[in-house]
Design a protein around this motif. Sequence first.
Motif, PDB file in Angstrom:
ATOM      1  N   VAL A  63      68.106 -89.741  31.282  1.00 45.47           N
ATOM      2  CA  VAL A  63      68.485 -88.366  30.962  1.00 45.47           C
ATOM      3  C   VAL A  63      68.853 -88.244  29.484  1.00 45.47           C
ATOM      4  CG1 VAL A  63      70.221 -86.571  31.371  1.00 45.47           C
ATOM      5  CG2 VAL A  63      69.227 -87.810  33.306  1.00 45.47           C
ATOM      6  N   MET A  64      69.579 -89.229  28.968  1.00 42.61           N
ATOM      7  CA  MET A  64      70.007 -89.180  27.574  1.00 42.61           C
ATOM      8  C   MET A  64      68.804 -89.192  26.633  1.00 42.61           C
ATOM      9  SD  MET A  64      72.881 -91.592  25.753  1.00 42.61           S
ATOM     10  CE  MET A  64      73.478 -91.270  24.086  1.00 42.61           C
ATOM     11  N   ARG A  65      67.792 -89.978  26.968  1.00 38.72           N
ATOM     12  CA  ARG A  65      66.566 -89.999  26.150  1.00 38.72           C
ATOM     13  C   ARG A  65      65.913 -88.618  26.117  1.00 38.72           C
ATOM     14  NH1 ARG A  65      65.791 -95.168  28.737  1.00 38.72           N
ATOM     15  NH2 ARG A  65      65.928 -96.871  27.224  1.00 38.72           N
ATOM     16  N   LEU A  66      65.903 -87.945  27.248  1.00 38.59           N
ATOM     17  CA  LEU A  66      65.290 -86.625  27.316  1.00 38.59           C
ATOM     18  C   LEU A  66      66.126 -85.583  26.583  1.00 38.59           C
ATOM     19  CD1 LEU A  66      64.019 -86.727  31.011  1.00 38.59           C
ATOM     20  CD2 LEU A  66      62.637 -86.829  28.926  1.00 38.59           C
ATOM     21  N   VAL A  67      67.439 -85.719  26.643  1.00 35.97           N
ATOM     22  CA  VAL A  67      68.304 -84.838  25.856  1.00 35.97           C
ATOM     23  C   VAL A  67      68.000 -85.014  24.373  1.00 35.97           C
ATOM     24  CG1 VAL A  67      70.687 -84.363  25.150  1.00 35.97           C
ATOM     25  CG2 VAL A  67      70.161 -84.728  27.564  1.00 35.97           C
ATOM     26  N   ALA A  68      67.831 -86.272  23.945  1.00 37.93           N
ATOM     27  CA  ALA A  68      67.532 -86.566  22.548  1.00 37.93           C
ATOM     28  C   ALA A  68      66.186 -86.001  22.123  1.00 37.93           C
ATOM     29  CB  ALA A  68      67.562 -88.074  22.308  1.00 37.93           C
ATOM     30  N   ALA A  69      65.289 -85.826  23.075  1.00 38.33           N
ATOM     31  CA  ALA A  69      63.975 -85.255  22.781  1.00 38.33           C
ATOM     32  C   ALA A  69      64.007 -83.727  22.743  1.00 38.33           C
ATOM     33  CB  ALA A  69      62.954 -85.722  23.810  1.00 38.33           C
ATOM     34  N   GLY A  70      65.179 -83.143  23.019  1.00 37.24           N
ATOM     35  CA  GLY A  70      65.311 -81.697  22.967  1.00 37.24           C
ATOM     36  C   GLY A  70      65.035 -80.989  24.271  1.00 37.24           C
ATOM     37  N   CYS A  71      65.014 -81.739  25.369  1.00 34.83           N
ATOM     38  CA  CYS A  71      64.699 -81.135  26.664  1.00 34.83           C
ATOM     39  C   CYS A  71      65.882 -80.345  27.221  1.00 34.83           C
ATOM     40  CB  CYS A  71      64.315 -82.214  27.672  1.00 34.83           C
ATOM     41  SG  CYS A  71      62.786 -83.073  27.287  1.00 34.83           S
ATOM     42  N   THR A  72      65.577 -79.222  27.851  1.00 32.75           N
ATOM     43  CA  THR A  72      66.590 -78.452  28.556  1.00 32.75           C
ATOM     44  C   THR A  72      66.869 -79.112  29.904  1.00 32.75           C
ATOM     45  OG1 THR A  72      64.978 -77.054  29.691  1.00 32.75           O
ATOM     46  CG2 THR A  72      65.698 -76.346  27.494  1.00 32.75           C
ATOM     47  N   ASN A  73      67.888 -78.618  30.599  1.00 28.63           N
ATOM     48  CA  ASN A  73      68.181 -79.167  31.923  1.00 28.63           C
ATOM     49  C   ASN A  73      67.004 -78.985  32.876  1.00 28.63           C
ATOM     50  OD1 ASN A  73      70.726 -79.984  31.139  1.00 28.63           O
ATOM     51  ND2 ASN A  73      71.736 -78.122  31.866  1.00 28.63           N
ATOM     52  N   HIS A  74      66.332 -77.847  32.794  1.00 28.62           N
ATOM     53  CA  HIS A  74      65.177 -77.608  33.665  1.00 28.62           C
ATOM     54  C   HIS A  74      64.037 -78.574  33.334  1.00 28.62           C
ATOM     55  CE1 HIS A  74      67.218 -73.872  34.811  1.00 28.62           C
ATOM     56  NE2 HIS A  74      66.359 -73.801  35.816  1.00 28.62           N
ATOM     57  N   GLU A  75      63.839 -78.844  32.056  1.00 27.59           N
ATOM     58  CA  GLU A  75      62.779 -79.781  31.665  1.00 27.59           C
ATOM     59  C   GLU A  75      63.116 -81.207  32.082  1.00 27.59           C
ATOM     60  OE1 GLU A  75      61.163 -77.349  27.724  1.00 27.59           O
ATOM     61  OE2 GLU A  75      62.819 -78.781  27.543  1.00 27.59           O
ATOM     62  N   ILE A  76      64.393 -81.576  31.967  1.00 18.51           N
ATOM     63  CA  ILE A  76      64.831 -82.892  32.428  1.00 18.51           C
ATOM     64  C   ILE A  76      64.595 -83.012  33.937  1.00 18.51           C
ATOM     65  CG2 ILE A  76      66.848 -84.385  32.778  1.00 18.51           C
ATOM     66  CD1 ILE A  76      67.980 -83.215  30.160  1.00 18.51           C
ATOM     67  N   ALA A  77      64.972 -81.964  34.654  1.00 21.57           N
ATOM     68  CA  ALA A  77      64.802 -81.964  36.107  1.00 21.57           C
ATOM     69  C   ALA A  77      63.335 -82.130  36.490  1.00 21.57           C
ATOM     70  CB  ALA A  77      65.358 -80.669  36.696  1.00 21.57           C
ATOM     71  N   SER A  78      62.461 -81.411  35.797  1.00 21.20           N
ATOM     72  CA  SER A  78      61.029 -81.496  36.084  1.00 21.20           C
ATOM     73  C   SER A  78      60.481 -82.879  35.785  1.00 21.20           C
ATOM     74  CB  SER A  78      60.279 -80.450  35.260  1.00 21.20           C
ATOM     75  OG  SER A  78      58.887 -80.545  35.459  1.00 21.20           O
ATOM     76  N   SER A  79      60.925 -83.479  34.666  1.00 19.18           N
ATOM     77  CA  SER A  79      60.421 -84.784  34.265  1.00 19.18           C
ATOM     78  C   SER A  79      60.853 -85.886  35.219  1.00 19.18           C
ATOM     79  CB  SER A  79      60.898 -85.111  32.848  1.00 19.18           C
ATOM     80  OG  SER A  79      60.487 -86.393  32.440  1.00 19.18           O
ATOM     81  N   LEU A  80      62.087 -85.797  35.709  1.00 19.71           N
ATOM     82  CA  LEU A  80      62.641 -86.863  36.544  1.00 19.71           C
ATOM     83  C   LEU A  80      62.652 -86.513  38.035  1.00 19.71           C
ATOM     84  CD1 LEU A  80      65.666 -87.963  34.295  1.00 19.71           C
ATOM     85  CD2 LEU A  80      63.361 -88.952  34.421  1.00 19.71           C
ATOM     86  N   VAL A  81      62.063 -85.366  38.378  1.00 22.76           N
ATOM     87  CA  VAL A  81      62.003 -84.892  39.765  1.00 22.76           C
ATOM     88  C   VAL A  81      63.428 -84.780  40.328  1.00 22.76           C
ATOM     89  CG1 VAL A  81      60.809 -85.120  41.974  1.00 22.76           C
ATOM     90  CG2 VAL A  81      59.854 -86.208  39.938  1.00 22.76           C
TER      91      VAL A  81
END
Length: 223
Positions: free
Chosen positions: A163-181
């Motif tokens: 999750v932290m890597r995705l936050v660092a990439a600028g992902c929103t919570n919805h984008e994090i959720a989609s990426s990690l199911v």
Amino acid sequence: MIRILLADDQRLVRAGIRSILEDESDFEVVAEAADGRAAVSACHQHHPDVVLMDIRMPGTDGLQAARTIAADAGLASVKVIILTTFDLDEHVYAALRAGAAGFLVKDTEPDELAHAVRVAHRGDALISPSVTRRLIAEFAKSRAGGARPDARLDVLTHREHQVMRLVAAGCTNHEIASSLVLSPLTAKTHVSRIMSKLGARDRSQVVVMAYEYGLVDPGRLDP
């Protein structure tokens, strides 16, 4: 209604930004300040939701003011957006480390300014624009600790590392959720736990830590 404080030593700049913000029905400019010291005082007096802070002001500058606000538990809900003339500015990086929610260059378009205020107000970091990640990466390069992530990240679970890597990439919570199911609520919970475990004030500090602690390669924009 989003309550906003304007901090800039140039009256004409403040007037221009105020004019833009007051065109938005959900914004209210509650105070103005001409230097950092006055900005901190106005925060205590008016408790704004968002501060638009010029980084270069006489006396107490925006960087010191941002640090003071971030360190004050009584102002924990105040989000600081740094305004700067140059995008690659090491002082902006220092402000992000201190807890600023993000930064904008002064020639930002009016609709982008309004969007940034709303993003900061809802607790997201202004890290989606590639220039912000580029700035963080640029000034984190010299601080990268090697191939293995810093031991301070050992308090995080494997999922929290993802999750932290995705936050660092600028992902929103919805984008994090989609990426990690995951569900968006679960993603939000993971982000909150990361902030709590690392003592981060907001998502911007999580981004800075991801680079400084070696979780993300400073030479790349995407983890």
